[in-house]
Write a protein that holds these residues in place. Structure first.
Motif, PDB file in Angstrom:
ATOM      1  N   GLU A  87       0.833  -1.198   0.000  1.00  0.00           N
ATOM      2  CA  GLU A  87       0.000   0.000   0.000  1.00  0.00           C
ATOM      3  C   GLU A  87       0.867   1.247   0.000  1.00  0.00           C
ATOM      4  OE1 GLU A  87      -2.541  -0.106   3.362  1.00  0.00           O
ATOM      5  OE2 GLU A  87      -3.853  -1.677   2.552  1.00  0.00           O
ATOM      6  N   GLU A  88       0.375   2.287  -0.674  1.00  0.00           N
ATOM      7  CA  GLU A  88       1.060   3.571  -0.622  1.00  0.00           C
ATOM      8  C   GLU A  88       0.820   4.223   0.733  1.00  0.00           C
ATOM      9  OE1 GLU A  88       0.285   6.449  -3.584  1.00  0.00           O
ATOM     10  OE2 GLU A  88       0.566   5.086  -5.269  1.00  0.00           O
ATOM     11  N   ILE A  89       1.780   5.037   1.146  1.00  0.00           N
ATOM     12  CA  ILE A  89       1.554   5.865   2.323  1.00  0.00           C
ATOM     13  C   ILE A  89       0.551   6.965   1.950  1.00  0.00           C
ATOM     14  CG2 ILE A  89       3.841   5.438   3.289  1.00  0.00           C
ATOM     15  CD1 ILE A  89       4.623   8.265   2.264  1.00  0.00           C
ATOM     16  N   PRO A  90      -0.193   7.497   2.915  1.00  0.00           N
ATOM     17  CA  PRO A  90      -1.068   8.640   2.619  1.00  0.00           C
ATOM     18  C   PRO A  90      -0.246   9.860   2.202  1.00  0.00           C
ATOM     19  CG  PRO A  90      -1.585   7.642   4.760  1.00  0.00           C
ATOM     20  CD  PRO A  90      -0.291   7.055   4.317  1.00  0.00           C
ATOM     21  N   VAL A  91      -0.870  10.744   1.456  1.00  0.00           N
ATOM     22  CA  VAL A  91      -0.238  12.027   1.159  1.00  0.00           C
ATOM     23  C   VAL A  91      -0.187  12.827   2.456  1.00  0.00           C
ATOM     24  CG1 VAL A  91      -0.347  14.157  -0.180  1.00  0.00           C
ATOM     25  CG2 VAL A  91      -1.126  12.003  -1.196  1.00  0.00           C
ATOM     26  N   MET A  92       1.027  13.208   2.874  1.00  0.00           N
ATOM     27  CA  MET A  92       1.214  13.947   4.117  1.00  0.00           C
ATOM     28  C   MET A  92       1.255  15.445   3.808  1.00  0.00           C
ATOM     29  SD  MET A  92       1.405  11.235   5.966  1.00  0.00           S
ATOM     30  CE  MET A  92       1.747  11.950   7.579  1.00  0.00           C
ATOM     31  N   ARG A  93       0.525  16.218   4.604  1.00  0.00           N
ATOM     32  CA  ARG A  93       0.512  17.676   4.454  1.00  0.00           C
ATOM     33  C   ARG A  93       0.848  18.271   5.808  1.00  0.00           C
ATOM     34  NH1 ARG A  93      -3.609  15.486   1.252  1.00  0.00           N
ATOM     35  NH2 ARG A  93      -3.351  16.013  -0.968  1.00  0.00           N
ATOM     36  N   ASP A  94       1.980  18.987   5.853  1.00  0.00           N
ATOM     37  CA  ASP A  94       2.527  19.399   7.146  1.00  0.00           C
ATOM     38  C   ASP A  94       2.848  20.892   7.124  1.00  0.00           C
ATOM     39  OD1 ASP A  94       3.941  19.739   9.537  1.00  0.00           O
ATOM     40  OD2 ASP A  94       4.873  17.767   9.397  1.00  0.00           O
ATOM     41  N   PRO A  95       2.173  21.693   7.967  1.00  0.00           N
ATOM     42  CA  PRO A  95       2.456  23.126   7.976  1.00  0.00           C
ATOM     43  C   PRO A  95       3.879  23.458   8.425  1.00  0.00           C
ATOM     44  CG  PRO A  95       0.961  22.519   9.770  1.00  0.00           C
ATOM     45  CD  PRO A  95       1.082  21.324   8.882  1.00  0.00           C
ATOM     46  N   TYR A  96       4.495  22.590   9.226  1.00  0.00           N
ATOM     47  CA  TYR A  96       5.873  22.821   9.667  1.00  0.00           C
ATOM     48  C   TYR A  96       6.812  22.893   8.466  1.00  0.00           C
ATOM     49  CZ  TYR A  96      10.465  21.600  11.654  1.00  0.00           C
ATOM     50  OH  TYR A  96      11.794  21.563  11.990  1.00  0.00           O
ATOM     51  N   ALA A  97       6.570  22.051   7.494  1.00  0.00           N
ATOM     52  CA  ALA A  97       7.398  22.033   6.295  1.00  0.00           C
ATOM     53  C   ALA A  97       6.791  22.842   5.148  1.00  0.00           C
ATOM     54  CB  ALA A  97       7.613  20.587   5.830  1.00  0.00           C
ATOM     55  N   SER A  98       5.570  23.350   5.346  1.00  0.00           N
ATOM     56  CA  SER A  98       4.836  24.042   4.282  1.00  0.00           C
ATOM     57  C   SER A  98       4.873  23.204   2.998  1.00  0.00           C
ATOM     58  CB  SER A  98       5.432  25.440   4.024  1.00  0.00           C
ATOM     59  OG  SER A  98       4.543  26.213   3.237  1.00  0.00           O
ATOM     60  N   ALA A  99       4.539  21.935   3.159  1.00  0.00           N
ATOM     61  CA  ALA A  99       4.786  20.994   2.067  1.00  0.00           C
ATOM     62  C   ALA A  99       3.778  19.850   2.061  1.00  0.00           C
ATOM     63  CB  ALA A  99       6.188  20.407   2.190  1.00  0.00           C
ATOM     64  N   TYR A 100       3.634  19.260   0.863  1.00  0.00           N
ATOM     65  CA  TYR A 100       3.014  17.937   0.735  1.00  0.00           C
ATOM     66  C   TYR A 100       4.124  16.933   0.452  1.00  0.00           C
ATOM     67  CZ  TYR A 100       3.100  19.318  -4.253  1.00  0.00           C
ATOM     68  OH  TYR A 100       3.479  19.770  -5.495  1.00  0.00           O
ATOM     69  N   ILE A 101       3.988  15.760   1.018  1.00  0.00           N
ATOM     70  CA  ILE A 101       5.016  14.725   0.910  1.00  0.00           C
ATOM     71  C   ILE A 101       4.290  13.421   0.601  1.00  0.00           C
ATOM     72  CG2 ILE A 101       6.948  13.570   2.058  1.00  0.00           C
ATOM     73  CD1 ILE A 101       6.871  15.920   4.113  1.00  0.00           C
ATOM     74  N   ARG A 102       4.669  12.766  -0.473  1.00  0.00           N
ATOM     75  CA  ARG A 102       3.965  11.532  -0.812  1.00  0.00           C
ATOM     76  C   ARG A 102       4.874  10.564  -1.544  1.00  0.00           C
ATOM     77  NH1 ARG A 102       2.602  10.922  -6.170  1.00  0.00           N
ATOM     78  NH2 ARG A 102       2.160  12.770  -7.460  1.00  0.00           N
ATOM     79  N   GLN A 103       4.314   9.416  -1.776  1.00  0.00           N
ATOM     80  CA  GLN A 103       4.993   8.380  -2.545  1.00  0.00           C
ATOM     81  C   GLN A 103       4.688   8.574  -4.027  1.00  0.00           C
ATOM     82  OE1 GLN A 103       4.321   4.529  -0.832  1.00  0.00           O
ATOM     83  NE2 GLN A 103       4.928   3.413  -2.687  1.00  0.00           N
TER      84      GLN A 103
END
Length: 793
Positions: free
Chosen positions: A227-243
């Motif tokens: 399974e893919e990881i969920p798309v992560m959205r983090d204000p600390y990094a002001s970023a989306y992070i995904r597979q």
């Protein structure tokens, strides 16, 4: 955005529809997009747009035969503060109403869903299970194939060079391959939307921002997972992070004045096509470093590819969907910074509006006419940069952002600011929100905060003494000429007054009977009317008037918004104050409620209207804008002995909700009719031909599905804001539209729509307020002065 509209026009049965593409489909900003499709947005109607896309996209391949590469990964938005968590609780209410799946989860659950995420400093996550991401080109070509299968036409590699209006009301679209005559034209030109609008003498507050994302090398830890990881959205990094397959993908929304804009090259020949820009990783720090810190397994994989391309941002964030101001049959479908996620939903609801006259969702917040000529290049750039940089900021109620401000101000702006006025912005106007008489700053919160008592004091001043408010931003029109009365009786649902000086509340309706606008109309003479409407509706209501006029009607329409100021003088002592400044009789026999006349105030000519939105004895004073300061000074001086106070829109909301006054854009929208909104008393069905009459009469015989209710809530320390779910037992049966705390009645009050069977006074419901279900009871009359005795005093 273009094929999303094309697909849904064709699905609605519109076959004579043509999409003209200057290059290849996707060759603007679609081809390089990362393809995220989030559910989590803080705007209820935008959440509906996103949710529809997340429903359609997984089905597109089956519907069209075109591969779309949909990944049902879900998404997690990270909370690092109590404000983040309160926002999640508010969003959970939106999710319950819209119908997408969302759970607020703890740190241990985040680690289960993404074991590679570093959770130091994390307190919770908003897990949206229906999210995903897809290949943008696949989605685009799938909708394109579906549209052509249903009879639509697409012409590629054909540049539009000009657009001209024809005497017939149609448009001549001039292209490299010949001319096309169209009944309607839609500008869905993405990053080139401004250039296309300029062809027809218009412009748009859209700023094209450069946006980076990076793709890493293979991540060994992803290789063995099913399974893919969920798309992560983090204000600390002001970023989306995904597979991304077996690699990682990180997109950064830099801020602190480090973002960059891109201006398209001129037209024709529109030289840019499938363009990317040099990477500038230095300006992405420290956010890129923070993203790597959150996902160390991605950092170890190294950077394989960097994408830096343009994405358009509107001045306030949401897309621009609807008619262009002042132009007939010229529509906009552009300005979306999340065009992949929003393309399908924008197309669906705009197609409904274009073909049927209304959409099933509230389009007020997307209507391009929410901006006016004040939104120039400087304003657009300031707002666009601000919107881009705040993509992963948590929005807080009452937050006032500085971009592009101040813009439109009344002559009292500086004077009131020196008195502690905290301003809010509406249609470019700076309007008083509350007065910080002791220098405090508002502590922003989804709950009652440190200005609660300050606003209470303003409300008490109006209810018990007298208050004054600068509302010069009201939209104002003069409608004159021999045909003025018959014209207004045709375009508005209420009957115009039969006597000079009388005032009525009246509404623009669509042909379907849906509510399109609200005005206060004062008859100054048989051939002269003065109309007021909401500040944010200035261009919309001007279009209703100008475009509603028939060629044979002898009517002149003038927008006089900037010509006149407005002071609201309200409270039981308002007659005493005004009486010291005028020789005009102010008693109810000579100047009754719902009348207006020209008087002199402190030697200044003023149009005085005995009407207001706070439910007290009072007058709106409409002097020339140049005389506003002089009138304010005289009113203040005369009112000091009566305990006069300044008040703002926070207090207005409290006062109007106690009177059960509806609000345009909240209770009164294109989704509902006058009968749904319990506003039948403002209809005159004896008039033979007003717009929307036939549909209103037909609805009287049909079973309605919605009815507006006015409720008192056992609210604790949080009140209705709008978009909260309404429950009957365990079932979500409706939605709140607006509310607040009634400081004088000491009641938490609000409005919402429910099925008619649940609208009887005394019916018990529950409102979802920040994660708690709070008891609510339907009221049968306003909480304050239900007989209007104070207004008539």
């Amino acid at each position: 955005m273009g094929v999303g509209l094309l697909y849904h026009l064709a699905e609605e049965g519109c076959k004579d529809v043509l999409l003209i593409e200057k290059g290849e489909l996707t060759s603007g900003s679609t081809w390089h997009a990362a393809g995220q499709c989030p559910s989590l947005v803080g705007n209820f109607n935008l959440a509906k747009i996103h949710a529809y896309g997340n429903w359609l996209y997984p089905r597109l391949e089956e519907l069209t035969g075109q591969y779309v590469s949909w990944h049902s990964s879900g998404g997690i938005r990270i909370a690092r503060s109590k404000e983040d968590l309160e926002w999640f609780r508010y969003l959970k209410g939106i999710a319950d109403s819209v119908g997408f799946r969302m759970e607020i989860i703890g740190v241990s659950e985040i680690r289960k869903l993404n074991p590679f995420y570093e959770t130091t400093g994390v307190i919770a996550g908003a897990w949206t299970l229906d999210d995903g991401h897809a290949d943008p080109a696949g989605l685009t070509h799938a909708m394109a194939r579906g549209a052509t299968n249903m009879g639509a036409t697409i012409v590629r590699h054909n540049r539009v060079t000009n657009i001209r209006p024809l005497p017939s009301g149609e448009w001549q679209v001039e292209t490299e391959q010949g001319n096309v005559v169209a009944e309607m034209v839609v500008n869905a030109a993405g990053c080139y939307a401004r250039q296309v609008s300029q062809m027809v003498g218009s412009d748009l507050p859209i700023c094209n921002m450069e946006h980076h994302y990076i793709v890493t090398g293979p991540v060994a830890e992803f290789a063995g997972r099913d399974e893919e990881i969920p798309v992560m959205r983090d204000p600390y990094a002001s970023a989306y992070i995904r597979q991304e397959q077996r690699s990682g993908l990180i997109g950064i929304y830099e801020h602190e004045n480090l973002a960059q804009a891109w201006a398209p090259k001129g037209y024709p020949p529109w030289e840019s096509d499938s363009e990317l820009f040099p990477d500038e990783l230095d300006r992405l720090m420290p956010w890129l470093g923070r993203a790597m810190e959150r996902m160390p397994v991605i950092e170890q994989a190294g950077i394989k590819r960097i994408v830096n391309g343009a994405i358009p941002h509107s001045a306030d964030g949401p897309p621009m969907l609807g008619p262009a101001a002042g132009l007939r049959n010229f529509w906009l479908c552009c300005g979306s910074s999340f065009g992949i996620a929003q393309g399908a939903g924008c197309g669906k609801y705009l197609a409904q509006w274009m073909l049927h006259g209304d959409s099933e969702i509230n389009m007020t917040g997307f209507d391009p006419r929410r901006f006016g000529p004040y939104a120039d290049d400087k304003y657009m750039k300031a707002k666009g940069f601000q919107d881009y940089g705040r993509t992963y900021f948590t929005p807080l109620p009452g937050e006032e952002l500085p971009g592009g401000r101040p813009n439109r101000v009344s002559p009292l702006y500086g004077r009131l600011k020196d008195k502690g006025c905290v301003y809010t912005e509406t249609f470019g106007w700076e309007r008083p929100k509350w007065f910080s008489t002791d220098g405090r700053d508002e502590e922003l919160s989804y709950r009652r905060n440190n200005v609660f008592e300050t606003v209470r004091d303003e409300c008490v001043a109006v209810r018990e003494r007298v208050g004054v408010l600068d509302l010069s931003g009201f939209a104002k029109y003069e409608v004159t000429g021999p045909g003025a009365e018959s014209f207004l009786n045709r375009v508005l649902a209420n009957r115009m007054p039969a006597r000079d000086g009388r005032i009525v509340l009246a509404h623009f309706l669509s042909k379907n009977g849906r509510i399109a606008g609200e005005v206060t109309a004062t008859r100054l003479a048989r051939d002269r009317y003065y109309l007021l409407s909401a500040a944010s509706a200035e261009l919309r209501d001007l279009d209703h008037l100008v475009q509603g006029r028939r060629a044979d009607e002898t009517v002149e329409i003038r927008n006089v918004t900037d010509d006149r100021g407005v002071l609201v003088l309200a409270g039981p002592k308002s007659r005493d104050v005004l009486g010291r400044l005028t020789d005009a009789p102010l008693d109810s026999a000579n100047f009754p409620w719902l009348t207006g006349r020209e008087i002199t105030v402190a030697g200044v000519p003023v149009l005085a209207l005995r009407v207001n939105y706070v439910g007290e004895l009072g007058w709106e004073l409409h002097p020339a804008m140049a005389d506003l300061e002089e009138v304010y000074d005289a009113v203040w001086q005369a009112g000091e002995a009566c305990g006069i106070a300044d008040f703002g829109l926070y207090a207005v909301n409290s006062l109007r909700i106690e009177k059960a006054y509806r609000g345009w854009g909240a209770e009164l929208t294109n989704e509902v009719t006058m009968l749904d909104a319990d506003m039948a008393r403002f209809l005159d069905l004896d008039k033979p031909d007003f717009v929307g009459r036939d549909a209103t009469l037909a609805q009287e015989d049909d079973e309605r599905t919605l009815h507006l209710v006015y409720v008192e809530v056992d609210a604790g320390d949080a009140d209705i804001r709008g978009a909260e779910p309404i429950f009957a037992g365990d079932d979500c049966v409706g939605l709140t539209t607006s509310g607040g705390y009634g400081h004088y009645t000491e009641k938490s009050l609000g409005f919402g729509y429910v099925p008619p069977r649940l609208s009887a006074p005394g019916t018990e419901l529950a409102i979802g307020l920040l994660g708690e279900r709070r008891r609510a009871v339907v009221l049968g009359e306003p909480a304050h002065d239900p007989s209007n005795a104070r207004l008539r005093a």
